[in-house]
Scaffold this motif. Sequence first.
Motif, PDB file in Angstrom:
ATOM      1  N   THR A 126       0.851  -1.185   0.000  1.00 26.38           N
ATOM      2  CA  THR A 126       0.000   0.000   0.000  1.00 26.38           C
ATOM      3  C   THR A 126       0.887   1.235   0.000  1.00 26.38           C
ATOM      4  O   THR A 126       1.816   1.330   0.799  1.00 26.38           O
ATOM      5  CB  THR A 126      -0.923   0.046   1.235  1.00 26.38           C
ATOM      6  OG1 THR A 126      -1.781  -1.101   1.204  1.00 26.38           O
ATOM      7  CG2 THR A 126      -1.763   1.309   1.257  1.00 26.38           C
ATOM      8  N   LEU A 141      -5.592   6.004 -15.161  1.00 27.42           N
ATOM      9  CA  LEU A 141      -4.846   4.833 -14.727  1.00 27.42           C
ATOM     10  C   LEU A 141      -5.371   3.622 -15.483  1.00 27.42           C
ATOM     11  O   LEU A 141      -6.555   3.292 -15.384  1.00 27.42           O
ATOM     12  CB  LEU A 141      -5.002   4.634 -13.223  1.00 27.42           C
ATOM     13  CG  LEU A 141      -4.104   3.579 -12.586  1.00 27.42           C
ATOM     14  CD1 LEU A 141      -3.852   3.925 -11.140  1.00 27.42           C
ATOM     15  CD2 LEU A 141      -4.651   2.184 -12.721  1.00 27.42           C
ATOM     16  N   LEU A 148      -5.627  -4.082  -8.405  1.00 29.12           N
ATOM     17  CA  LEU A 148      -5.235  -2.848  -7.743  1.00 29.12           C
ATOM     18  C   LEU A 148      -6.465  -2.166  -7.170  1.00 29.12           C
ATOM     19  O   LEU A 148      -7.489  -2.055  -7.842  1.00 29.12           O
ATOM     20  CB  LEU A 148      -4.536  -1.907  -8.742  1.00 29.12           C
ATOM     21  CG  LEU A 148      -3.983  -0.591  -8.214  1.00 29.12           C
ATOM     22  CD1 LEU A 148      -2.832  -0.848  -7.232  1.00 29.12           C
ATOM     23  CD2 LEU A 148      -3.501   0.282  -9.370  1.00 29.12           C
ATOM     24  N   ASN A 149      -6.356  -1.740  -5.931  1.00 30.91           N
ATOM     25  CA  ASN A 149      -7.396  -0.923  -5.321  1.00 30.91           C
ATOM     26  C   ASN A 149      -6.854   0.494  -5.254  1.00 30.91           C
ATOM     27  O   ASN A 149      -5.777   0.729  -4.702  1.00 30.91           O
ATOM     28  CB  ASN A 149      -7.754  -1.417  -3.920  1.00 30.91           C
ATOM     29  CG  ASN A 149      -8.768  -0.503  -3.266  1.00 30.91           C
ATOM     30  OD1 ASN A 149      -8.406   0.486  -2.643  1.00 30.91           O
ATOM     31  ND2 ASN A 149     -10.040  -0.818  -3.426  1.00 30.91           N
ATOM     32  N   VAL A 150      -7.599   1.432  -5.828  1.00 24.22           N
ATOM     33  CA  VAL A 150      -7.208   2.833  -5.816  1.00 24.22           C
ATOM     34  C   VAL A 150      -8.269   3.607  -5.044  1.00 24.22           C
ATOM     35  O   VAL A 150      -9.462   3.521  -5.363  1.00 24.22           O
ATOM     36  CB  VAL A 150      -7.076   3.401  -7.248  1.00 24.22           C
ATOM     37  CG1 VAL A 150      -6.662   4.864  -7.214  1.00 24.22           C
ATOM     38  CG2 VAL A 150      -6.098   2.575  -8.063  1.00 24.22           C
ATOM     39  N   SER A 156     -13.258   4.318  -3.024  1.00 28.18           N
ATOM     40  CA  SER A 156     -12.432   3.161  -3.360  1.00 28.18           C
ATOM     41  C   SER A 156     -12.866   2.530  -4.692  1.00 28.18           C
ATOM     42  O   SER A 156     -14.058   2.423  -4.970  1.00 28.18           O
ATOM     43  CB  SER A 156     -12.556   2.127  -2.235  1.00 28.18           C
ATOM     44  OG  SER A 156     -11.766   1.008  -2.506  1.00 28.18           O
ATOM     45  N   SER A 173      -4.954  10.061  -1.569  1.00 30.85           N
ATOM     46  CA  SER A 173      -5.112   8.911  -2.461  1.00 30.85           C
ATOM     47  C   SER A 173      -4.263   7.763  -1.935  1.00 30.85           C
ATOM     48  O   SER A 173      -3.327   7.977  -1.171  1.00 30.85           O
ATOM     49  CB  SER A 173      -4.706   9.260  -3.896  1.00 30.85           C
ATOM     50  OG  SER A 173      -3.345   9.628  -3.950  1.00 30.85           O
ATOM     51  N   PHE A 175      -2.887   3.554  -3.191  1.00 31.85           N
ATOM     52  CA  PHE A 175      -2.787   2.470  -4.159  1.00 31.85           C
ATOM     53  C   PHE A 175      -2.432   1.228  -3.371  1.00 31.85           C
ATOM     54  O   PHE A 175      -1.428   1.210  -2.666  1.00 31.85           O
ATOM     55  CB  PHE A 175      -1.691   2.776  -5.190  1.00 31.85           C
ATOM     56  CG  PHE A 175      -1.937   4.033  -5.972  1.00 31.85           C
ATOM     57  CD1 PHE A 175      -2.407   3.956  -7.268  1.00 31.85           C
ATOM     58  CD2 PHE A 175      -1.690   5.277  -5.421  1.00 31.85           C
ATOM     59  CE1 PHE A 175      -2.629   5.111  -8.007  1.00 31.85           C
ATOM     60  CE2 PHE A 175      -1.923   6.438  -6.142  1.00 31.85           C
ATOM     61  CZ  PHE A 175      -2.396   6.360  -7.440  1.00 31.85           C
ATOM     62  N   THR A 177      -2.328  -3.251  -3.361  1.00 31.01           N
ATOM     63  CA  THR A 177      -2.455  -4.540  -4.029  1.00 31.01           C
ATOM     64  C   THR A 177      -2.830  -5.590  -2.987  1.00 31.01           C
ATOM     65  O   THR A 177      -2.422  -5.499  -1.831  1.00 31.01           O
ATOM     66  CB  THR A 177      -1.133  -4.948  -4.712  1.00 31.01           C
ATOM     67  OG1 THR A 177      -0.079  -4.907  -3.743  1.00 31.01           O
ATOM     68  CG2 THR A 177      -0.802  -4.014  -5.878  1.00 31.01           C
ATOM     69  N   TYR A 185       0.719  -1.040 -14.079  1.00 29.58           N
ATOM     70  CA  TYR A 185      -0.249  -0.123 -14.676  1.00 29.58           C
ATOM     71  C   TYR A 185       0.448   1.063 -15.320  1.00 29.58           C
ATOM     72  O   TYR A 185       1.600   1.372 -15.024  1.00 29.58           O
ATOM     73  CB  TYR A 185      -1.262   0.360 -13.634  1.00 29.58           C
ATOM     74  CG  TYR A 185      -0.668   1.050 -12.425  1.00 29.58           C
ATOM     75  CD1 TYR A 185      -0.523   2.442 -12.384  1.00 29.58           C
ATOM     76  CD2 TYR A 185      -0.276   0.317 -11.315  1.00 29.58           C
ATOM     77  CE1 TYR A 185       0.018   3.064 -11.277  1.00 29.58           C
ATOM     78  CE2 TYR A 185       0.254   0.942 -10.203  1.00 29.58           C
ATOM     79  CZ  TYR A 185       0.403   2.312 -10.187  1.00 29.58           C
ATOM     80  OH  TYR A 185       0.927   2.932  -9.082  1.00 29.58           O
ATOM     81  N   LEU A 187       0.043   5.143 -15.896  1.00 29.92           N
ATOM     82  CA  LEU A 187      -0.596   6.315 -15.304  1.00 29.92           C
ATOM     83  C   LEU A 187      -0.291   7.502 -16.208  1.00 29.92           C
ATOM     84  O   LEU A 187       0.877   7.807 -16.473  1.00 29.92           O
ATOM     85  CB  LEU A 187      -0.069   6.561 -13.889  1.00 29.92           C
ATOM     86  CG  LEU A 187      -0.732   7.670 -13.095  1.00 29.92           C
ATOM     87  CD1 LEU A 187      -2.223   7.417 -12.913  1.00 29.92           C
ATOM     88  CD2 LEU A 187      -0.048   7.814 -11.742  1.00 29.92           C
TER      89      LEU A 187
END
Length: 190
Positions: A126, A141, A148-150, A156, A173, A175, A177, A185, A187
């Motif tokens: 994170t 993104l 991936l959780n953004v 979320s 923000s 990011f 996993t 990813y 960006l």
Amino acid sequence: MENTELTDDDTEQRLAARLKQLRVERGWSLDQLASASQVSRATLSRLENGEVSPTTAVLGKLCAAYGLAMSRLLRMVEDDFVPVLRRTQQGVWTDPDTGFIRRSISPPSRALAGEALECELGAGVTIAYAASPRPGMEHHLLLQEGKLNVTVDGRSHDLMAGDCLRYQLHGASAFATPHDSGARYFLFLV
């Protein structure tokens, strides 16, 4: 909060000089920057003297204090604009504490604003940023591999390979996993 290993001495020294220059341009003391960024005065001094390399978290805090995107700060220490940048020439910055790898795939330019990055996070990682370096910055993104959780401004988003998240960044923000999957990813910053 800092890396003790330097990966590219020339780039690291230019980054250290640029960090000091940004502080001096604003007329800030180390104590003022420490207060604005929530990074200790001792760490700031070591960073500016090129004794240590900043982590992603520290760079994020400094960029927020200066109102700069991290990629913009790193572009400030890279060479002048060339229209084509071969993969072997693309700048790679690694944060060994988190496993975050950031590749600047756009040719560096101080005059142009848009940028493209290729990023990788290992499984179970994170990275959180307390504030946007420039409120309203547009991000696109595109997740290539993994999960991936953004989290953007408290909302979320769970992403799978092929998903694209477009947002304007105004606040915090993060990011993250999952433990069973890393993420790769692209960006795009506008």
